[in-house]
Design an enzyme around this catalytic site. Structure first.
Site, PDB file in Angstrom:
ATOM      1  CG  ASP A 673      21.024  18.696  56.338  1.00 48.88           C
ATOM      2  OD1 ASP A 673      21.371  19.081  57.465  1.00 48.88           O
ATOM      3  OD2 ASP A 673      21.116  19.402  55.309  1.00 48.88           O
ATOM      4  CE  LYS A 677      20.251  22.432  55.771  1.00 45.94           C
ATOM      5  NZ  LYS A 677      21.044  22.431  54.524  1.00 45.94           N
TER       6      LYS A 677
END
Length: 810
Positions: A673, A677
């Protein structure tokens, strides 16, 4: 003298006629009054239907004439004093007997000529004028004896000089105070009944006003004036208080049905004020039309003409050849084809013109006949015709010299996927017209109205996919803020679609957000991502926004299709922006091409303004040299909470239960994750990078990610507690804290667990806080730091909501 005209709805029933009586009585206190009336509601249509049935040998025409009789007799019993009813009924019966005789003749010969049709439809106004005149004790005027026309039955041309002279002589020689005259009807110089065409009662009233040099013409109808747009299509339309004759003529020509186009010319020439009022709300101001009315509004109205065809004549043989246009429109004129709009390319290679679909064959044959030689020799192509089109028009005297009116119009239509087939603007700049597909008319009128009138609400139509934690919170936030946004910002946020993983709910008028969860669950419509995009496109609502509150690969795959259909996309889903760089660029390119928005501020930092800040820096000419970021609220919570006095297993379990991690926490703890980002931030900085170019150093032992289930993963965390104790103990012994840091510098990007000391910007992070430090050409020694809550349904939903509102403000 004043002239008051009352339309069919105003004299449609006995109750409405009572309102008319009150209005007439009020106006007659101040001046002499000529009252012009239409037929009662639907009577003209019934007369036409009866005549068609009779011509086809269908005796059911008699049933219609009986309906007409009963309608008028009922009105007499309601409106006329009892001692006068028998006389009025006798007069009406004489006319109805004449009507029956004529229709019987049509039935016998099976023929309905335009002359006979004129005579039949003239009975409607004759009947209503008798009833109104007798009910108020006014003098009945025979319009057939005053208004003269040529012999073109079905829509005769008025002989103005004769008509005005007759009107002037009649009213100068008659000293009554109130007159009632039937509208629409007239006669030829031979005394044969003729009519002024549908909507001709308005025209009759204008002729009476011009002939009598009236002080004012009042058109009483069922709306409170001339609106900025058709209120049936544009709910936010409002009445215009003042308009000029020229503005009114333009608007009436382009479909503003509140007034019949020829009505304006007689009063315009005489300088007679024209007022449009509402019979059912006489206290409303209405619209006053004069020579130079001005409200300071550059645009007075947006109108449309539905069901038109666009014909085009093109060819190299037209370039530089004098007389082509004269020949073209001369041929159309001889074929009696009415041309609604004309546009010609500056190259002279083509001329396009809008006509009624009923005139297509006439127009094509006339043009082919006129240019037979040029078509045969290939100098000019055969005329091409497109159907299923409409004309929309912006009208206003003040548009002349106003900068960017047309640009704003075209940009607004383009960003909503409305394709313009032809554009026309007169040299007066009073009107800008465009030919568009008929299916786009309602959307076009609404978005133009939103963007060109102050105080108009801008409506956003949202289709929210994923109504769980973040999505459900978003819907509740919208419900709470809807009234505030409309009151303070003129933004109407309308949720028109909701979908979870199984079902979807659509309502083009907006879903009632009270109990929206139950409505979704009770929906019988199965959710399918591709079908949803197709249905959104078919609904063709203005300012449509597809809102993705999932983390689903499949949902992200439809963004391209949505943007190609001019549907804006707002997403908290990171998949699209962190997938192949080629797709990322393609989505951006579609946005530029179609002038739609793709917003994803919540992809990084939830509601923090991270992406927007990077965009501002780059657009202003700054360059990003280095990025350091802790952009996982879940990991920050875990490593802020775990201090060795608790267990790593319990902290991760708490993060999961409070909604900070995914249902499978391995997704968060793998660093994937965070990797997505930092990739998005790098790309927003204008740097090309792929997902696999970023190195993720193990945050946890590899064995934690090799088990099959979430349950097994948590068991392994218990077993590995000594490893975690050692990890946090080492950091604490050096006065450091554990942080998962994503970093970009010198073309390389990494994600790793680091122990940072008290001098580091990330040392004092609390809870789920995210921090992004941007080192740029301008921020060299001291970075720009963005910090705040970076996880949780509330802040993420708020960030999505902010992106939605941004679309309204573009």
């Amino acid at each position: 003298m004043k002239v008051l005209k009352f339309g069919g709805t105003s004299v449609g029933t006995a109750n409405s006629i009572k309102r008319v009586q009150e209005i007439i009585a009020h106006e007659a206190k101040e001046d002499r009054v000529i009252v012009v009336v239409s037929a009662m509601t639907q009577v003209t249509n019934k007369l036409l239907a009866a005549s068609e049935l009779a011509a086809n040998g269908d005796e059911s025409y008699k049933e219609i004439t009986k309906e007409i009789e009963n309608k008028h007799f009922d009105a007499i019993r309601e409106l006329v004093a009892i001692d006068q009813q028998s006389g009025v009924i006798a007069n009406i019966k004489v006319l109805l007997n004449q009507l029956e005789d004529i229709l019987n003749g049509v039935f016998l010969v099976r023929e309905l000529s335009p002359k006979t049709s004129d005579y039949v439809v003239s009975f409607g106004e004759s009947l209503s004028s008798i009833i109104l005149s007798k009910s108020i004790g006014a003098e009945l005027v025979d319009s057939k004896s005053l208004i003269r026309t040529n012999t073109q039955h079905g829509g005769a041309a008025v002989l103005h000089e004769t008509t005005y002279e007759n009107i002037k002589d009649f009213f100068q020689s008659n000293d009554a105070n109130v007159f009632v005259a039937p509208g629409f009807v007239a006669s030829t110089e031979e005394g044969i009944t003729s009519t002024l065409g549908r909507g001709g009662s308005d025209f009759s009233a204008a002729l009476y006003a011009a002939g009598s040099d009236a002080a004012e013409l009042q058109i009483w109808t069922d709306v409170s004036g001339m609106y900025t747009a058709d209120p049936r299509k544009v709910k936010s339309a409002f009445p215009v208080k003042y308009a000029s004759y020229k503005e009114a003529m333009e608007l009436s020509h382009f479909g503003a049905k509140v007034i019949y186009p020829p009505t304006i010319l007689p009063v315009y020439k005489k300088g007679i004020p024209l007022k449009i009022k509402n019979t059912f709300a006489p206290e409303d101001q209405g619209t006053l039309i004069t020579a130079s009315a001005d409200e300071g509004m550059p645009i007075k109205g947006i109108s449309s003409i539905d069901k038109i065809a666009l014909a085009s004549l093109s060819g190299s043989g037209m370039i530089g050849i004098p007389g082509i246009s004269a020949r073209l429109f001369g041929a159309l004129s001889r074929a009696k084809v009415n041309v609604i709009l004309i546009t010609q390319a500056s190259s002279e290679h083509s001329i396009s013109f809008a006509i009624s679909p009923e005139d297509i064959n006439l127009a094509v044959e006339a043009v082919k006949e006129e240019f037979v030689f040029e078509i045969q020799t290939g100098k000019i192509n055969s005329p091409r015709v497109e159907t299923g089109l409409s004309v929309i028009a912006l009208v206003g005297e003040k548009m002349s010299g106003q900068v960017n009116v047309s640009g704003k119009m075209f940009n607004t239509l383009g960003s909503n996927g409305v394709n313009m087939r032809a554009i026309a603007q007169g040299s007066s700049e009073r009107n800008i017209s465009a030919v568009i597909e008929e299916k786009d008319v309602k959307k076009a009128l609404n978005v133009l109205h939103e963007n060109h009138f102050e105080g108009s609400n801008k409506v956003l139509n949202l289709f929210v996919v994923g109504v769980g934690n973040v999505g459900g919170t978003l819907v509740d936030q919208i419900k709470q803020q809807q009234k505030v946004l409309q009151k303070n910002s003129n933004i109407v946020v309308r949720v028109t679609g909701l979908a979870n993983s199984k079902k979807m709910l659509l309502n083009s008028e907006g879903i009632d957000l009270n109990g929206w969860q139950d409505q979704v669950e009770s929906s019988s419509v199965i959710f399918h991502k591709d079908e949803l995009i197709e249905q959104i496109a078919e609904l063709n609502l203005r300012n449509s926004v597809f809102v993705d509150c999932t983390a689903n690969y499949e949902i992200a795959s439809v963004y391209k299709k949505a943007l190609e259909n001019n549907i804006n996309v707002v997403t908290a889903n990171k998949i699209a922006c962190s997938s192949d760089y080629e797709l990322y660029q393609e989505l951006k390119a579609i946005c530029l091409k179609n002038n739609v928005k793709f917003l994803y501020e919540t992809n990084v930092g939830a509601g923090l303004p991270v992406i927007g800040t990077i965009n501002d820096l780059v657009h202003s000419g700054d360059r990003i040299q280095k990025i350091e970021a802790t952009v996982s609220g879940s990991l920050n919570f875990i490593f802020n909470t775990y201090d060795g006095n608790n267990t790593f297993h319990d902290v991760v379990s708490q993060a999961k239960s409070e909604g900070y991690t995914e249902p499978d926490p391995r997704i968060d703890l793998s660093g994937v994750d965070v990797k997505r980002k930092i990739l998005i931030l790098i790309r927003e900085a204008g740097i090309k990078m792929e997902f696999d170019d970023i190195e993720v150093k193990d945050i946890l032992p590899k064995a934690c990610f090799e088990v099959d289930s979430v349950e097994d993963f948590f068991n392994l965390l218990k077993n590995d507690e000594p490893t975690f104790q050692e990890m946090v103990g080492n950091a604490q012994s050096e006065g450091r804290k554990l942080r998962v840091i994503a970093k970009y510098e010198d073309g390389k990007a990494t994600v790793e667990l680091q122990a940072v000391d008290s001098t580091h910007p990330f040392y004092n992070l609390q809870g789920t806080d995210n921090t992004v430090a941007l080192y740029t050409d301008r921020y060299v020694s001291q970075p720009m730091v963005i910090q705040g809550a970076g996880a949780g349904a509330g802040v993420t939903a708020a960030g999505v909501f902010a992106d939605i509102v941004r679309i309204a403000n573009y």
